[in-house]
Structure formats: C-alpha cells, structure tokens
Design a protein around this motif. Structure first.
Motif, PDB file in Angstrom:
ATOM      1  N   TRP A  65       0.823  -1.207   0.000  1.00 54.71           N
ATOM      2  CA  TRP A  65       0.000   0.000   0.000  1.00 54.71           C
ATOM      3  C   TRP A  65       0.858   1.259   0.000  1.00 54.71           C
ATOM      4  CZ3 TRP A  65      -4.577  -0.002  -1.735  1.00 54.71           C
ATOM      5  CH2 TRP A  65      -5.414  -1.106  -1.562  1.00 54.71           C
ATOM      6  N   ASP A  66       2.015   1.200   0.675  1.00 50.34           N
ATOM      7  CA  ASP A  66       2.932   2.341   0.624  1.00 50.34           C
ATOM      8  C   ASP A  66       3.331   2.665  -0.811  1.00 50.34           C
ATOM      9  OD1 ASP A  66       2.954   2.773   3.325  1.00 50.34           O
ATOM     10  OD2 ASP A  66       4.803   1.665   3.711  1.00 50.34           O
ATOM     11  N   ILE A  67       3.457   1.633  -1.622  1.00 54.22           N
ATOM     12  CA  ILE A  67       3.842   1.823  -3.028  1.00 54.22           C
ATOM     13  C   ILE A  67       2.624   2.148  -3.883  1.00 54.22           C
ATOM     14  CG2 ILE A  67       4.898   0.718  -5.038  1.00 54.22           C
ATOM     15  CD1 ILE A  67       6.487  -1.042  -3.069  1.00 54.22           C
ATOM     16  N   ALA A  68       1.516   1.441  -3.637  1.00 50.99           N
ATOM     17  CA  ALA A  68       0.334   1.588  -4.484  1.00 50.99           C
ATOM     18  C   ALA A  68      -0.266   2.986  -4.425  1.00 50.99           C
ATOM     19  CB  ALA A  68      -0.717   0.547  -4.094  1.00 50.99           C
ATOM     20  N   ILE A  69      -0.235   3.619  -3.247  1.00 52.25           N
ATOM     21  CA  ILE A  69      -0.852   4.944  -3.135  1.00 52.25           C
ATOM     22  C   ILE A  69      -0.109   5.989  -3.958  1.00 52.25           C
ATOM     23  CG2 ILE A  69      -1.847   4.500  -0.859  1.00 52.25           C
ATOM     24  CD1 ILE A  69       0.448   6.055   0.377  1.00 52.25           C
ATOM     25  N   TRP A  70       1.100   5.673  -4.363  1.00 53.03           N
ATOM     26  CA  TRP A  70       1.838   6.530  -5.289  1.00 53.03           C
ATOM     27  C   TRP A  70       1.734   6.043  -6.726  1.00 53.03           C
ATOM     28  CZ3 TRP A  70       4.105  11.107  -4.052  1.00 53.03           C
ATOM     29  CH2 TRP A  70       4.281  11.380  -2.699  1.00 53.03           C
ATOM     30  N   ALA A  71       1.872   4.752  -6.925  1.00 48.31           N
ATOM     31  CA  ALA A  71       1.924   4.208  -8.281  1.00 48.31           C
ATOM     32  C   ALA A  71       0.591   4.331  -9.016  1.00 48.31           C
ATOM     33  CB  ALA A  71       2.361   2.739  -8.236  1.00 48.31           C
ATOM     34  N   GLY A 111     -13.341   6.854 -21.774  1.00 49.55           N
ATOM     35  CA  GLY A 111     -12.320   6.027 -22.416  1.00 49.55           C
ATOM     36  C   GLY A 111     -11.081   6.848 -22.704  1.00 49.55           C
ATOM     37  N   GLY A 112      -9.969   6.159 -22.839  1.00 46.16           N
ATOM     38  CA  GLY A 112      -8.752   6.851 -23.194  1.00 46.16           C
ATOM     39  C   GLY A 112      -7.686   6.855 -22.119  1.00 46.16           C
ATOM     40  N   LEU A 113      -7.110   5.682 -21.864  1.00 44.39           N
ATOM     41  CA  LEU A 113      -5.945   5.552 -20.988  1.00 44.39           C
ATOM     42  C   LEU A 113      -4.884   4.763 -21.746  1.00 44.39           C
ATOM     43  CD1 LEU A 113      -7.494   4.683 -17.492  1.00 44.39           C
ATOM     44  CD2 LEU A 113      -6.390   6.824 -18.148  1.00 44.39           C
ATOM     45  N   GLY A 114      -3.744   5.373 -21.979  1.00 48.22           N
ATOM     46  CA  GLY A 114      -2.675   4.692 -22.700  1.00 48.22           C
ATOM     47  C   GLY A 114      -1.819   3.875 -21.746  1.00 48.22           C
ATOM     48  N   ILE A 115      -1.749   2.571 -21.984  1.00 42.02           N
ATOM     49  CA  ILE A 115      -1.017   1.679 -21.081  1.00 42.02           C
ATOM     50  C   ILE A 115       0.449   2.081 -20.968  1.00 42.02           C
ATOM     51  CG2 ILE A 115      -0.255  -0.692 -20.707  1.00 42.02           C
ATOM     52  CD1 ILE A 115      -3.204  -0.192 -20.131  1.00 42.02           C
ATOM     53  N   MET A 116       1.059   2.442 -22.096  1.00 39.28           N
ATOM     54  CA  MET A 116       2.482   2.767 -22.046  1.00 39.28           C
ATOM     55  C   MET A 116       2.739   4.009 -21.208  1.00 39.28           C
ATOM     56  SD  MET A 116       3.876   1.691 -25.851  1.00 39.28           S
ATOM     57  CE  MET A 116       2.382   1.994 -26.805  1.00 39.28           C
ATOM     58  N   GLY A 117       1.841   4.981 -21.277  1.00 33.18           N
ATOM     59  CA  GLY A 117       1.971   6.158 -20.424  1.00 33.18           C
ATOM     60  C   GLY A 117       1.719   5.828 -18.972  1.00 33.18           C
ATOM     61  N   ALA A 118       0.749   4.936 -18.726  1.00 33.51           N
ATOM     62  CA  ALA A 118       0.430   4.539 -17.356  1.00 33.51           C
ATOM     63  C   ALA A 118       1.607   3.828 -16.700  1.00 33.51           C
ATOM     64  CB  ALA A 118      -0.807   3.641 -17.344  1.00 33.51           C
ATOM     65  N   VAL A 119       2.248   2.938 -17.432  1.00 32.76           N
ATOM     66  CA  VAL A 119       3.383   2.203 -16.878  1.00 32.76           C
ATOM     67  C   VAL A 119       4.578   3.131 -16.671  1.00 32.76           C
ATOM     68  CG1 VAL A 119       5.043   0.352 -17.309  1.00 32.76           C
ATOM     69  CG2 VAL A 119       2.628   0.008 -17.835  1.00 32.76           C
ATOM     70  N   ALA A 120       4.788   4.043 -17.621  1.00 34.19           N
ATOM     71  CA  ALA A 120       5.944   4.944 -17.518  1.00 34.19           C
ATOM     72  C   ALA A 120       5.832   5.854 -16.302  1.00 34.19           C
ATOM     73  CB  ALA A 120       6.063   5.775 -18.796  1.00 34.19           C
ATOM     74  N   LEU A 121       4.719   6.581 -16.163  1.00 37.23           N
ATOM     75  CA  LEU A 121       4.590   7.489 -15.028  1.00 37.23           C
ATOM     76  C   LEU A 121       4.275   6.721 -13.752  1.00 37.23           C
ATOM     77  CD1 LEU A 121       4.921  10.493 -14.682  1.00 37.23           C
ATOM     78  CD2 LEU A 121       2.442  10.761 -14.855  1.00 37.23           C
ATOM     79  N   GLY A 122       3.581   5.586 -13.881  1.00 44.13           N
ATOM     80  CA  GLY A 122       3.329   4.752 -12.713  1.00 44.13           C
ATOM     81  C   GLY A 122       4.615   4.222 -12.111  1.00 44.13           C
ATOM     82  N   SER A 123       5.616   3.978 -12.937  1.00 37.65           N
ATOM     83  CA  SER A 123       6.914   3.523 -12.438  1.00 37.65           C
ATOM     84  C   SER A 123       7.580   4.592 -11.586  1.00 37.65           C
ATOM     85  CB  SER A 123       7.832   3.142 -13.610  1.00 37.65           C
ATOM     86  OG  SER A 123       7.291   2.057 -14.331  1.00 37.65           O
ATOM     87  N   LEU A 124       7.379   5.862 -11.974  1.00 39.34           N
ATOM     88  CA  LEU A 124       7.920   6.952 -11.160  1.00 39.34           C
ATOM     89  C   LEU A 124       7.243   6.971  -9.789  1.00 39.34           C
ATOM     90  CD1 LEU A 124       9.599   9.515 -10.686  1.00 39.34           C
ATOM     91  CD2 LEU A 124       7.804  10.815 -11.876  1.00 39.34           C
ATOM     92  N   GLY A 125       5.914   6.821  -9.789  1.00 39.28           N
ATOM     93  CA  GLY A 125       5.205   6.753  -8.521  1.00 39.28           C
ATOM     94  C   GLY A 125       5.630   5.561  -7.693  1.00 39.28           C
ATOM     95  N   ALA A 126       5.831   4.416  -8.357  1.00 41.26           N
ATOM     96  CA  ALA A 126       6.275   3.216  -7.653  1.00 41.26           C
ATOM     97  C   ALA A 126       7.660   3.417  -7.044  1.00 41.26           C
ATOM     98  CB  ALA A 126       6.285   2.024  -8.604  1.00 41.26           C
ATOM     99  N   ILE A 128       8.901   6.247  -5.929  1.00 41.55           N
ATOM    100  CA  ILE A 128       8.732   7.067  -4.725  1.00 41.55           C
ATOM    101  C   ILE A 128       8.206   6.205  -3.577  1.00 41.55           C
ATOM    102  CG2 ILE A 128       7.475   9.008  -3.711  1.00 41.55           C
ATOM    103  CD1 ILE A 128       7.408  10.248  -6.529  1.00 41.55           C
ATOM    104  N   GLY A 129       7.166   5.407  -3.856  1.00 43.72           N
ATOM    105  CA  GLY A 129       6.588   4.559  -2.823  1.00 43.72           C
ATOM    106  C   GLY A 129       7.548   3.489  -2.339  1.00 43.72           C
TER     107      GLY A 129
END
Length: 335
Positions: A65-71, A111-126, A128-129
């Motif tokens: 959860w520490d990671i998920a709340i950022w990712a 509609g309209g969420l790009g997986i590649m963008g989600a993984v890229a910026l989500g990795s930054l959040g991950a 931090i978490g």
C-alpha cells in the motif's frame, strides 16, 4: 450428425457489443461507468496477486500500500496524458482547424488511458513509494508485472463496453458487432460490418502473458528487474500486432519506407528495449545468488524477545533504532 449441426447453429457467428445503455448506470445522483469498473477490477486483481508475490519474498501488505498509493494515481495520470498528447492531440486541443475538447480531458470514463503512459509514469510513482517502503524498485516491479498484465486484460473490456478501439472489418466468426449509430462506427461501411475484436485479442494475450511470466519466474527465479524486462518484450510484441489491426485515429510516422502508427513504433521500441535490458541484467547477475528484496538497511527485524542474534546478544538488548515499534512493522529511515 444432428448433434453437431445443432451445436453449430447454437454458436454465435459474431461477438455482440453491449447496448449503449450498458456502458453506464445510475445509483441515485451517482453515475457508474462500466469502463471505470473494468479499470477498478483490474487494479484490485493486480493488488491481490502482487501482494501474494511480495509476501513470498518477505514483504507485506503495508509495504504494497505504501507503493500503491503513489503508483496508481501516477499511472492514471500518465495513462491519460499519453492518450491526450500522443493518441489524439488534434481532437483535444483543436489542432488542424478542429474544435477543441478541453473539457473532455479529465473525463476518464469516456475512455482513453494509454497503457504505455500509465506504466511509464506509474513507475515513477512506484519508485517514490518503494523508497518509502524500503523495497527495491526492481524487486517490486518483478513482483508486480504478472498482476499488471491481468489488470490490462480486465481494463481492455472497458473498450468493449464503450464500443471503441476495434480493428479492421473481418468475416471471421468471432467478428465484433458495432452499433452503426455509434460515434465510433466507420463512415461508409454497411451496418452489418463485423470488426476484429482487438480488445479481446489483447486481453487474451495479456492473460497468457501473466501465466508465462509466473512460469518463467518459478523456473528461473528471474530477479533484479529481469521479469519486468520479459513483460516489456511480451507486451511490446502483442501491442505491435493489435495496433496493426486498429482503425481508431493515430498519427502515422514514416521511417524510411515503413509507415506505422505511433503506438506501433513505441511498442516495437518497448520490446527491443526490454530485450536489450534483459540481456544486460542476465549478464550482470550471472553466477550471483544474492536476491535482495529490500533496500540496504531496510530489512524488517524478525527477532523476537529472548531470541539470540548472530552476535550472541538477546534481541531485547537491541537499541530502539534497531527495532520496529511492532513485530510486523519494517524499520524505516528518515529521508
């Protein structure tokens, strides 16, 4: 044979799309969108599987959860930015003389969420978490990618509810029906035209990929980000194929004599980068049996009262800085 002929008649000759009214429903003043439910279901499944995989390596749900709340928030924002800036900027910003649709940018339920963008910026959040949780980012990524593929598989069904992102016309028996009155129905085609269900292709590919990655991990114990590299290769190959079938607007980029959709070029780049990174990781870890999951000095203390430590001292004698407040709480440095 009568039995086979009856079975053949019972098998549908196409995949129906849900009625438009199924894409959302209301509970009092609240409107629930099927697209959002598919995304939410994917997140929950990913968290469940990632939690099990982290626990197997000594982690716990608090760390997750520490990671998920950022990712998760970073991933949603990244996915939307990718769609707006890469997929269809002309529509949202009114380029090329079109009407701008600024108000639709935050409306994720359309509609309209790009997986590649989600993984890229989500990795930054991950990242931090993971720093806050004391977990190595590469270790978390290896634990998370099978669940990530399952999340993507479930999320793709949101495209089915929205009747969007389908492929070219087809006569195959699993062709997808699209409402001819839908905004997304291509102009000039007969109302009974069937289309490749690219949402289904990608969903099945991702489910298979999750199983393949779990199998590879069990057999080869892939660590230090190696399993994440395998994810990049698997997803890149599948996305390259499905993009070759899709009809939705996307910029065509020509490199030499080859002209491909921007998403195809990016998917190819992801797969190639994953392959190169996998070779580097495997080369660096060859013969190295170490399998660190936590950052240096951030391993949870498991010694209980009265147990002997490796130095022969009792755990009770450890200084407060060496012991967590509770038996299950990891030591956290001040950063």
């Amino acid at each position: 044979m009568p039995g086979l002929s009856q079975l053949a008649l019972a098998v549908p000759a196409s995949i129906p799309s849900p009625p438009t009214e199924f894409s959302k429903f209301s509970i009092g003043p609240l409107t629930i969108h099927a697209y959002a439910l598919c995304i939410l279901a994917g997140i929950l499944v990913a968290l469940w599987l990632t939690n099990k995989r982290m626990q197997a390596r000594g982690g716990n749900s608090d760390m997750l959860w520490d990671i998920a709340i950022w990712a998760i928030p970073f991933g949603i924002v990244g996915g939307r930015l990718y769609h707006v800036l890469i997929t269809d900027p002309m529509y949202y910003f009114g380029l090329g003389g079109q009407q701008a649709h600024w108000a639709e940018i935050p409306q994720l339920w359309l509609g309209g969420l790009g997986i590649m963008g989600a993984v890229a910026l989500g990795s930054l959040g991950a990242w931090i978490g993971a720093r806050k949780a004391g977990v190595r980012l590469s270790a978390f990524a290896d634990a998370a990618v099978p669940g990530l593929l399952l999340a993507q598989a479930l999320g793709r069904w949101g495209n089915w509810f929205n009747q969007e992102l389908f492929g070219a016309p087809t006569t195959l028996p699993w062709g997808l029906e699209i409402d001819p009155n839908s905004y997304n129905f291509p102009a000039g085609l007969p109302a009974d035209t069937l289309f490749h269900p690219t949402f289904l292709y990608e969903s099945l590919w991702n489910v298979l990929g999750a199983l393949v990655l779990i199998g590879l991990d069990r057999k080869f114990k892939l660590r230090r980000g190696a399993l994440f590299c395998c994810y990049m290769i698997w997803y890149g190959i599948g996305r390259t194929f499905t993009e070759s079938l899709r009809l939705d607007p996307a910029e065509i980029i020509n490199i030499g004599p080859v002209g491909l959709r921007v998403h195809q070029w990016l998917a190819i780049a992801v797969a190639v980068a994953g392959l190169i990174a996998l070779i580097i990781v495997l080369k660096r870890t060859r013969g190295d049996s170490a399998d660190p999951f936590f950052l240096p000095g951030r391993q949870p203390v498991t010694a209980t009262a009265g147990e002997q430590t490796s130095d022969g001292e009792e755990a009770d004698q450890a200084s407060p800085a060496q012991k967590p407040d509770t038996p299950d709480e990891p030591i956290k440095k001040t950063e």
